[in-house]
Design a protein around this motif. Structure first.
Motif, PDB file in Angstrom:
ATOM      1  N   VAL A 122       0.496  -1.306  -0.076  1.00 31.26           N
ATOM      2  CA  VAL A 122      -0.113   0.039  -0.024  1.00 31.26           C
ATOM      3  C   VAL A 122       0.959   1.221   0.081  1.00 31.26           C
ATOM      4  O   VAL A 122       1.689   1.367   0.605  1.00 31.26           O
ATOM      5  CB  VAL A 122      -0.899  -0.040   1.070  1.00 31.26           C
ATOM      6  N   SER A 123       0.681   2.119  -0.932  1.00 29.21           N
ATOM      7  CA  SER A 123       1.462   3.190  -0.983  1.00 29.21           C
ATOM      8  C   SER A 123       0.904   4.185   0.010  1.00 29.21           C
ATOM      9  O   SER A 123      -0.175   4.283   0.681  1.00 29.21           O
ATOM     10  CB  SER A 123       1.310   4.058  -2.225  1.00 29.21           C
ATOM     11  N   HIS A 124       2.013   4.745   0.766  1.00 32.76           N
ATOM     12  CA  HIS A 124       1.680   6.062   1.701  1.00 32.76           C
ATOM     13  C   HIS A 124       2.988   7.085   1.780  1.00 32.76           C
ATOM     14  O   HIS A 124       4.140   6.701   1.214  1.00 32.76           O
ATOM     15  CB  HIS A 124       1.610   4.996   3.301  1.00 32.76           C
ATOM     16  N   SER A 125       2.698   7.817   2.632  1.00 34.88           N
ATOM     17  CA  SER A 125       3.703   8.973   2.856  1.00 34.88           C
ATOM     18  C   SER A 125       4.078   8.868   4.345  1.00 34.88           C
ATOM     19  O   SER A 125       4.771  10.021   4.938  1.00 34.88           O
ATOM     20  CB  SER A 125       3.078  10.249   2.413  1.00 34.88           C
ATOM     21  N   LEU A 126       3.947   7.841   5.082  1.00 37.38           N
ATOM     22  CA  LEU A 126       4.537   7.763   6.441  1.00 37.38           C
ATOM     23  C   LEU A 126       6.307   7.732   6.540  1.00 37.38           C
ATOM     24  O   LEU A 126       6.439   7.196   5.786  1.00 37.38           O
ATOM     25  CB  LEU A 126       3.893   6.488   7.023  1.00 37.38           C
ATOM     26  N   LYS A 127       6.634   8.453   7.489  1.00 41.13           N
ATOM     27  CA  LYS A 127       8.020   8.298   7.936  1.00 41.13           C
ATOM     28  C   LYS A 127       8.104   7.903   9.425  1.00 41.13           C
ATOM     29  O   LYS A 127       7.520   8.388  10.293  1.00 41.13           O
ATOM     30  CB  LYS A 127       8.619   9.677   7.643  1.00 41.13           C
TER      31      LYS A 127
END
Length: 342
Positions: free
Chosen positions: A77-82
């Motif tokens: 799942v693509s995400h922008s979490l860091k």
């Protein structure tokens, strides 16, 4: 065998009215092959059928049930979490477990501990004793009786304690066993919990854990480890709830009469996903419900009983089958002893 019964109002099979009066009579008696009556002393052993699968379901429902404990599909799942990690320094010092209230073991905040290199469990609820050896354990358990109640996992815990204490004077009458070290006053005992148990039990092995622990000598030191789990998986949750109700009452009475008792109540542990013959066991559908029941039944007694959270300990490691690795049993026992000795 005589019995006293109360006939209920209504119709008998032959149409006669029931009177509702008490009557005294003879119960139905079994017969031996030679025609003589069966007596209690003729009872030799009790056997159980195989663990039941879910029943009264159609084939599609059975397929769905088995999929509950099957390996889940993995998706990206693509995400922008860091994720930022920071090395923690100067963490607050935890109080030693032997100086802590036992209720810290019942807290729901996670994690309660971490696995460190060498398969060593480090508690995060209180400071445990660290790595233990035979000399320390024998000193801690001097003049103590250890009692382990449960199933095959109880037996594995018993084996771990035997190895740790170098105890070899054993009396083994499966499923119960006992080992003693007379020079230190130590005895280690393992016994099977009451049914449902899917093994053959001799007559003397059929007993109630609550009744048994109430008969322990009141002037001695005892350590108890108790677990109800895998053999109860195919039964209704109400069965466990009733067992916990009886167990709690027995523990309260035991502690009132003998303060020299340390009790560890062992939680369910993770079973692997391939253990799917019964949907309630493999994976995690049942364990959290069992833990909820245990917590509800032992409300108000948390400061007197150590909760051995095997769910927390086993969720972070590989589980080869329905028996956690032996180092888990060792670390569990170490954590329990941390409330007894320095």
């Amino acid at each position: 065998m005589e019995w006293n019964g109360m006939e209920l109002n209504g119709k008998e099979r032959n149409g006669k009215e029931r009177t509702g009066k008490k009557r005294k009579g003879k119960g139905r008696k079994g017969k031996k092959e030679d025609g003589t009556e069966l007596k209690c002393e003729d009872w030799i052993e009790t056997g159980f059928l195989d663990v039941p699968l879910p029943h009264d379901v159609i084939s599609a429902e059975r397929s769905l049930i088995k999929s509950i404990s099957s390996k889940p599909s993995q998706r990206a799942v693509s995400h922008s979490l860091k994720i930022n990690t920071v090395i923690a320094e100067n963490l607050p010092e935890l109080p030693p477990c032997h100086m802590s209230n036992k209720n810290v073991t019942w807290r729901t905040a996670m994690p309660k501990g971490i696995w460190t290199p060498g398969n060593i469990w480090k508690s995060l609820v209180c400071k445990d004793v660290g790595v233990i050896n035979t000399d320390w354990t024998l000193k801690c358990l001097r003049n103590t009786s250890v009692w382990i109640f449960g199933d095959s996992n109880a037996r594995l815990t018993y084996d771990v304690i035997l190895e740790l204490t170098k105890c070899n004077k054993t009396k083994d009458l499966y499923p119960r066993a006992k080992c003693t070290k007379s020079e230190t006053g130590l005895s280690i005992n393992v016994l099977c919990h009451e049914g449902p148990v899917y093994i053959t039990l001799q007559r003397n092995d059929n007993f109630s854990v609550p009744n048994f622990i109430q008969k322990l000598p009141k002037n001695q030191k005892h350590i108890l480890i108790i677990q109800y789990y895998l053999h109860y998986a195919a039964a209704h949750l109400a069965v466990l709830s009733l067992r916990m109700k009886s167990l709690r009452a027995a523990i309260e009475k035991l502690l009132e009469e003998n303060p020299n008792v340390l009790i560890g109540l062992r939680a369910p542990h993770i079973s692997p996903l391939f253990y799917d013959y019964n949907h309630a066991v493999g994976g995690d559908p049942l364990g959290p419900q069992y833990i909820h029941i245990i917590r509800e039944r032992f409300k108000g007694l948390e400061d007197k009983v150590v909760f051995l959270d095997l769910w927390e300990m086993s969720i972070g490691i590989e589980n080869p089958d329905y028996h956690p690795p032996q180092y888990v049993n060792l670390e569990m026992f170490k954590f329990l002893l941390s409330f007894q000795c320095q």
